[in-house]
Scaffold this active site. Structure first.
Site, PDB file in Angstrom:
ATOM      1  CG  HIS A  33       2.176  10.336  26.773  1.00 43.46           C
ATOM      2  ND1 HIS A  33       3.116   9.763  27.417  1.00 43.46           N
ATOM      3  CD2 HIS A  33       1.520   9.662  26.126  1.00 43.46           C
ATOM      4  CE1 HIS A  33       3.176   8.405  26.774  1.00 43.46           C
ATOM      5  NE2 HIS A  33       2.196   8.386  26.156  1.00 43.46           N
ATOM      6  CG  ASP A  44       3.886   4.803  24.814  1.00 40.04           C
ATOM      7  OD1 ASP A  44       3.205   5.770  24.620  1.00 40.04           O
ATOM      8  OD2 ASP A  44       3.228   3.802  25.596  1.00 40.04           O
ATOM      9  CD  GLU A  82      -0.953   7.760  28.160  1.00 38.83           C
ATOM     10  OE1 GLU A  82      -1.723   7.095  27.620  1.00 38.83           O
ATOM     11  OE2 GLU A  82       0.179   7.189  28.307  1.00 38.83           O
ATOM     12  CD  GLU A  83       2.977   5.341  28.898  1.00 38.73           C
ATOM     13  OE1 GLU A  83       1.945   4.616  29.449  1.00 38.73           O
ATOM     14  OE2 GLU A  83       3.264   5.625  27.818  1.00 38.73           O
ATOM     15  CG  ASP A 101       0.133   8.007  23.345  1.00 41.12           C
ATOM     16  OD1 ASP A 101       0.946   7.671  23.277  1.00 41.12           O
ATOM     17  OD2 ASP A 101      -0.513   7.896  24.273  1.00 41.12           O
ATOM     18  CG  HIS A 150       3.580   0.207  28.068  1.00 41.77           C
ATOM     19  ND1 HIS A 150       2.558  -0.074  28.827  1.00 41.77           N
ATOM     20  CD2 HIS A 150       3.778   1.589  27.591  1.00 41.77           C
ATOM     21  CE1 HIS A 150       1.884   0.811  28.730  1.00 41.77           C
ATOM     22  NE2 HIS A 150       2.343   1.938  27.952  1.00 41.77           N
TER      23      HIS A 150
END
Length: 462
Positions: A284, A296, A330-331, A358, A428
Site C-alpha cells: 500500500h 509500513d 489501506e491504513e 505489508d 505507525h
C-alpha cells in the site's frame, strides 16, 4: 505381466527425471533472481526517494498524490506492457498542529507526556480538555464500572501487547481493539475522551497512531482519542496508583474533511500463454503521517515494483499476466483494495494468485497462505528451493489486507512474512523512517517475493 510393468517403470523414471530437471531449472532461476536483487537491485534507491523526497503519505494528502505520480512514472520506466491509474475516493483526515498533553498532580504542577491523535479522531475543544482518569485493561471492564464511575472522565486503556507471544502480530491483534473501538465504547458511558497505550512491545517515547472508529455514534457524541507512548503509559499508571485524583490535559485540533479522489497505481506484464489469468503483487502506497512510512508500507511498495523489474532484467517472460498494484488507503479505509477487487469482478477478470508485502522490510522468513490443502501441498514442495536463502516458514493463515477483497474459490492469497520482532517498534510511529530499513534485508525480501511469483506463474494453481 512384465509387458505392463516395464512401461510403468519407464514412466516413473521419466517423471522422476523430469521433476529433477524442473528442480534444477527452478534453482537456477531463483539464483538469478536473488543475484539480481542483491547485486543490481533498485528497491532501496526507490525507497530512499519515496521516503526522503516525498515522506509520509496519508490518504488524501498532497504527499499521497506525489507518491501516485512517482509510482506511475517509475513503472513506466520499466518498459512493461501497461501502466495506469485506477481512481478511488478516499477519506481525508488531517492532524493539525502537534498534539500536547500533560499530567497534573496538583494545580500548577505538571509533567508533559508524548501523545498523538488516533487517525479519524475528533479534535478537543479550543484550549483542550482536562479531566480525571480511570484506568482499564480492556473494553470489557467498562460495563463493570458503569456510567457512574466513567462519566466526565478520560478512559485510559492500558492493556499492553502480550510479550510472551513469539508471533508479534498475534500480540498486536490481542490489544488493538482498544485503539479501534475504545472511543466508541467509552462514549456510551459518558467519557470525555480516551487515552490508549501505544501498540508497541518496546518501552520508548514514541506514541503510535492508527485507525479508530466511532461506529454508529452521532457527531455530537464523538470524543477525542489519543495514543500515549509506552513510557508515558507506564508513568501515568504509576502516578495513578500513588494519587488517583491526578488529572490529564489533552489539546489537539485534527479534522475530518470530505472524501477526495486518489488512485491505485497499476503496472502489468501481459502473459505469453495465459493472458487472461492474472497474478497480483502489491503493497500500500499510503502511510501514516508521523514518520515517512518506510516499513509500513514503503518497503512493500518497492519490493512489489522490483518483482516486475527483476523479471525484465533476467529476461523472464511470464506465462500469466502479472500486475503490480500500489494500493491507496489501506491504513484508514482499505478503499484501494476494495476498489481493485470491485473493478476486477465487474470486468470478469480471473485472478488466480495474489501476494502482498505489508509487514516491514525486515529479513524474509517465508510466507503465509490463504488457500486449500491441494495448493498448500504443492507450495510445501517448493520449500527446498528457498532453504538456501534461509526462508523456511510456510504456513496456512492470513495474506494481506489489500488483497483480501479478491478472495474467492480457486484463488491463492499469500503474504510475505519477514522477521516481525522489531516491526512494532516502528509501526505507525515517528521513527518509521528510511534509516530504520536495512538495504540487504529489503533486497532479500524483494527476491523472495519474485521467486514465489515465478513458481506460481510456472506451475499455476490447483
Amino acid at each position: 505381466m512384465s509387458r505392463i510393468i516395464i512401461p510403468i517403470i519407464f514412466a516413473i523414471v521419466s517423471l522422476s527425471s523430469f521433476a529433477q530437471n524442473d528442480v534444477k531449472e527452478d534453482s537456477i532461476i531463483l539464483k538469478k533472481i536473488y543475484d539480481t536483487s542483491l547485486l543490481n537491485g533498485k528497491s532501496y534507491s526507490w525507497l530512499d526517494y519515496l521516503s526522503n523526497q516525498i515522506g509520509g503519505r496519508l490518504s488524501g494528502s498532497v504527499n499521497a498524490q506525489l507518491a501516485v505520480e512517482w509510482g506511475e512514472k517509475e513503472l513506466k520506466t520499466l518498459g512493461i506492457d501497461k501502466v495506469w491509474l485506477q481512481s478511488v475516493m478516499v477519506p481525508k483526515w488531517t492532524r493539525g498542529v502537534t498534539e500536547f498533553a500533560y499530567i497534573e498532580t496538583e494545580p500548577g504542577v505538571t509533567t508533559n507526556v508524548p501523545i498523538c491523535a488516533l487517525g479519524g479522531s475528533v479534535p478537543t475543544p479550543i484550549g483542550g480538555i482536562k479531566a480525571s482518569i480511570i484506568e482499564v485493561k480492556g473494553l470489557e471492564e467498562l460495563s463493570a464500572l458503569g456510567k457512574e464511575q466513567i462519566e466526565g472522565k478520560l478512559v485510559f486503556y492500558n492493556r499492553p501487547m502480550q510479550a510472551d507471544l513469539i508471533e508479534t502480530f498475534r500480540a498486536y491483534g490481542g490489544c488493538v481493539d482498544q485503539r479501534y473501538s475504545g472511543a466508541a465504547e467509552a462514549a456510551k458511558y459518558g467519557a470525555t475522551g480516551v487515552i490508549v497505550r501505544s501498540m508497541n512491545l518496546r518501552l520508548d517515547d514514541f506514541p503510535h497512531t492508527g485507525a479508530m472508529s466511532y461506529g454508529n455514534l452521532k457527531d455530537a457524541d464523538k470524543i477525542p482519542a489519543v495514543a500515549i507512548s509506552t513510557n508515558g503509559a507506564d508513568l501515568l499508571s504509576s502516578m495513578l496508583k500513588l494519587n488517583p485524583k491526578i488529572k490529564f490535559h489533552i489539546n489537539m485540533n485534527c479534522r475530518t474533511w470530505k472524501d477526495v479522489k486518489s488512485y491505485n497505481v497499476i503496472g502489468e506484464i501481459i502473459g505469453s500463454e495465459f493472458p487472461n489469468e492474472y497474478m497480483v503483487v502489491g503493497g500500500h502506497l499510503d502511510s501514516w503521517d508521523l514518520g515517512d512510512g518506510s516499513h509500513d508500507d514503503g518497503a512493500g511498495v518497492v519490493q512489489s515494483m522490483e518483482v516486475l523489474r527483476i523479471f525484465k532484467e533476467i529476461g523472464y517472460k511470464p506465462k500469466r499476466s502479472i500486475r503490480v498494484v500500489l494500493f491507496m488507503n489501506e491504513e484508514n479505509g482499505l478503499r484501494g483494495g476494495k476498489k481493485y477487487a470491485e473493478v476486477a469482478k465487474n470486468k470478469g477478470e480471473n485472478h488466480v494468485f495474489a501476494l502482498e508485502s505489508d509487514a516491514g522490510g525486515f529479513t524474509p522468513r517465508g510466507f503465509s497462505f490463504d488457500c486449500d490443502d491441494a495448493n498448500f501441498n504443492m507450495i510445501e514442495g517448493w520449500k527446498p528451493l528457498f532453504e538456501p536463502y534461509l526462508v523456511h516458514y510456510f504456513a496456512k493463515g492470513g495474506s494481506g489486507a489489500d488483497i483480501g477483497p479478491l478472495k474467492k474459490d480457486g484463488i491463492v492469497l499469500a503474504g510475505l512474512r519477514p522477521d516481525s520482532q522489531r516491526y512494532f517498534d516502528y509501526h505507525h510511529a515517528k521513527n518509521d523512517t528510511f534509516d530504520a530499513v536495512n538495504k540487504r534485508e529489503l533486497e532479500l525480501g524483494a527476491a523472495t517475493m519474485t521467486s514465489l511469483m515465478y513458481l506460481f506463474d510456472k506451475y499455476g494453481v490447483k
